[in-house]
Scaffold this motif. Structure first.
Motif, PDB file in Angstrom:
ATOM      1  N   GLU A   1      69.640  60.806  30.469  1.00 21.41           N
ATOM      2  CA  GLU A   1      69.731  60.446  31.906  1.00 21.41           C
ATOM      3  C   GLU A   1      69.217  61.619  32.609  1.00 21.41           C
ATOM      4  O   GLU A   1      69.404  62.854  32.294  1.00 21.41           O
ATOM      5  N   CYS A   2      68.262  61.390  33.708  1.00 24.78           N
ATOM      6  CA  CYS A   2      67.840  62.414  34.320  1.00 24.78           C
ATOM      7  C   CYS A   2      67.148  61.799  35.888  1.00 24.78           C
ATOM      8  O   CYS A   2      67.057  60.442  36.154  1.00 24.78           O
ATOM      9  N   LEU A   3      66.554  62.601  36.516  1.00 27.28           N
ATOM     10  CA  LEU A   3      65.575  62.157  37.484  1.00 27.28           C
ATOM     11  C   LEU A   3      64.244  62.148  37.377  1.00 27.28           C
ATOM     12  O   LEU A   3      63.981  63.336  36.693  1.00 27.28           O
ATOM     13  N   THR A   4      63.328  61.324  37.688  1.00 28.74           N
ATOM     14  CA  THR A   4      62.151  61.696  37.601  1.00 28.74           C
ATOM     15  C   THR A   4      61.506  62.708  38.843  1.00 28.74           C
ATOM     16  O   THR A   4      62.233  63.087  39.670  1.00 28.74           O
ATOM     17  N   PRO A   5      60.332  63.289  38.702  1.00 29.34           N
ATOM     18  CA  PRO A   5      59.982  64.045  39.817  1.00 29.34           C
ATOM     19  C   PRO A   5      59.941  63.604  41.214  1.00 29.34           C
ATOM     20  O   PRO A   5      60.141  64.137  42.308  1.00 29.34           O
ATOM     21  N   ASP A   6      59.868  62.215  41.475  1.00 30.46           N
ATOM     22  CA  ASP A   6      59.670  61.502  42.502  1.00 30.46           C
ATOM     23  C   ASP A   6      61.162  61.047  43.142  1.00 30.46           C
ATOM     24  O   ASP A   6      61.460  60.553  43.905  1.00 30.46           O
ATOM     25  N   GLY A   7      62.284  61.641  42.196  1.00 33.96           N
ATOM     26  CA  GLY A   7      63.458  61.468  42.443  1.00 33.96           C
ATOM     27  C   GLY A   7      64.246  60.191  42.057  1.00 33.96           C
ATOM     28  O   GLY A   7      65.367  59.915  42.497  1.00 33.96           O
TER      29      GLY A   7
ATOM     30  N   GLY B   1      66.762  56.515  29.237  1.00 33.08           N
ATOM     31  CA  GLY B   1      66.037  56.147  28.131  1.00 33.08           C
ATOM     32  C   GLY B   1      66.713  56.392  26.789  1.00 33.08           C
ATOM     33  O   GLY B   1      67.439  57.587  26.610  1.00 33.08           O
ATOM     34  N   VAL B   2      66.623  55.752  25.783  1.00 31.74           N
ATOM     35  CA  VAL B   2      66.992  56.249  24.239  1.00 31.74           C
ATOM     36  C   VAL B   2      65.721  56.543  23.443  1.00 31.74           C
ATOM     37  O   VAL B   2      64.803  55.899  23.291  1.00 31.74           O
TER      38      VAL B   2
ATOM     39  N   TYR C   1      72.298  64.348  28.077  1.00 30.64           N
ATOM     40  CA  TYR C   1      71.973  63.407  27.022  1.00 30.64           C
ATOM     41  C   TYR C   1      73.303  63.154  26.389  1.00 30.64           C
ATOM     42  O   TYR C   1      74.444  63.884  26.305  1.00 30.64           O
ATOM     43  N   THR C   2      73.503  61.934  25.727  1.00 27.96           N
ATOM     44  CA  THR C   2      74.762  61.617  24.983  1.00 27.96           C
ATOM     45  C   THR C   2      74.181  61.214  23.673  1.00 27.96           C
ATOM     46  O   THR C   2      73.200  60.171  23.616  1.00 27.96           O
TER      47      THR C   2
ATOM     48  N   THR D   1      66.882  70.093  26.917  1.00 25.58           N
ATOM     49  CA  THR D   1      67.939  69.911  27.801  1.00 25.58           C
ATOM     50  C   THR D   1      69.124  71.088  27.529  1.00 25.58           C
ATOM     51  O   THR D   1      69.624  71.522  28.479  1.00 25.58           O
ATOM     52  N   ASP D   2      68.947  71.426  26.404  1.00 23.88           N
ATOM     53  CA  ASP D   2      70.062  72.377  26.106  1.00 23.88           C
ATOM     54  C   ASP D   2      69.691  73.819  26.783  1.00 23.88           C
ATOM     55  O   ASP D   2      70.546  74.446  27.318  1.00 23.88           O
ATOM     56  N   HIS D   3      68.488  74.142  26.775  1.00 24.97           N
ATOM     57  CA  HIS D   3      67.927  75.307  27.607  1.00 24.97           C
ATOM     58  C   HIS D   3      68.399  75.519  28.893  1.00 24.97           C
ATOM     59  O   HIS D   3      68.737  76.522  29.363  1.00 24.97           O
TER      60      HIS D   3
END
Length: 224
Positions: free
Chosen positions: A155-161, A166-167, A122-123, A180-182
Motif C-alpha cells: 500500500e502506498c501513494l503514487t507520485p501524483d498522490g 498491489g499484491v 506492506y503486509t 520499504t524496510d529501508h
C-alpha cells in the motif's frame, strides 16, 4: 490469510521539512550522480519522514528520476531515498535483469516494471516464506540469506498522490519488502541469517546456485 511481519523501526528522523527540501535540492544539483550512503551512516537507521509535500511536484519527479539513474548505475533493482542521505519515504523499484533460467524459476523472479512509491507499507499474504541470498547497495560487498514472506500486499501513494494497492509475489515481493524496510530504518542484515554472511567473491564462487541448500549445509544456518 495474512501473516504478521516483525516491525523493525529506527528512531524518527530529526530532519525538518526545510532540511528535507534543501537536501533534495542538493541531490538534484549534484554532478556526477550522488553516492550511495553506506551502512554506519545514521540516516540508514532512522524512520524516514512521510512525504507530505516537503518538495513540489517538479522537484519530486526530478528526484525520482535521479534515484532511478543512481539505481541503474549501481546497478540494482531498488533504491530508497535514505540511501542517498535523504530521510524521506520515497523508493524506486525496477527489475529487468536477465538471469539464468534455473535461478529465475527457483526464486520466482519475473521482470518488475519501474515503480516509484511514496509512504509505502506492506503486509504478508499467506503463511508461505522463502529464503534466499540478498544484497544491498548500502552494504557493499556482502550478501546474506534472508527469509521473507513469499507474497505481500503493498500500500502506498503514487507520485501524483493517488493511493495504490498491489499484491506482489516471489522476487518482486522481496524487492518491495527490502526497499520499504529501508524507509523504516531497517537493513536486510537485521532480518538475515548472519551465519550465511558471505563476501560477494565467496558468494559468486560457492553459493550462487538457484537455492541455498549447499550454503546451509556448509555454513550451518536455518537448521530445524
Amino acid at each position: 490469510m495474512t501473516q504478521h511481519v516483525r516491525p523493525l523501526h529506527g528512531p524518527s528522523t530529526d530532519f525538518t521539512a526545510t532540511d528535507i527540501r534543501d537536501t533534495a535540492r542538493r541531490l538534484l544539483d549534484m554532478e556526477p550522480l550522488p553516492p550511495i550512503v553506506q551502512a554506519g551512516h545514521p540516516v540508514l537507521r532512522q524512520h524516514a519522514a512521510p512525504f507530505d509535500g516537503q518538495i513540489d511536484d517538479e522537484e519530486l519527479h526530478a528526484l525520482i528520476e535521479r534515484m532511478r539513474e543512481v539505481m541503474h548505475a549501481a546497478p540494482g533493482v531498488g533504491l530508497a531515498a535514505p540511501q542517498l542521505g535523504l530521510p524521506l519515504q520515497i523508493a524506486v523499484l525496477e527489475d529487468q535483469y536477465q538471469i539464468e533460467p534455473a535461478s529465475a524459476a527457483a526464486r520466482n523472479r519475473e521482470p518488475l516494471e519501474f515503480l516509484a512509491v511514496l509512504n509505502p507499507s506492506y503486509t504478508a499474504v499467506g503463511p508461505e516464506s522463502a529464503s534466499f541470498y540478498e544484497g544491498c547497495l548500502s552494504v557493499s560487498g556482502y550478501q546474506a540469506v534472508v527469509s521473507r514472506p513469499s507474497s505481500v500486499q503493498l500500500e502506498c501513494l503514487t507520485p501524483d498522490g493517488t493511493p495504490f494497492e498491489g499484491v506482489y509475489s516471489g522476487w518482486q515481493a522481496r524487492i518491495v519488502q527490502h526497499e520499504t524496510d529501508h524507509l523504516m530504518g531497517t537493513l536486510y542484515l537485521d532480518r538475515a541469517e548472519l551465519r550465511s554472511l558471505s563476501s560477494n567473491a565467496e558468494h559468486a564462487a560457492r553459493w550462487s546456485g538457484p537455492g541455498i541448500e549447499d550454503a546451509r549445509a556448509a555454513l550451518g544456518f536455518l537448521r530445524s
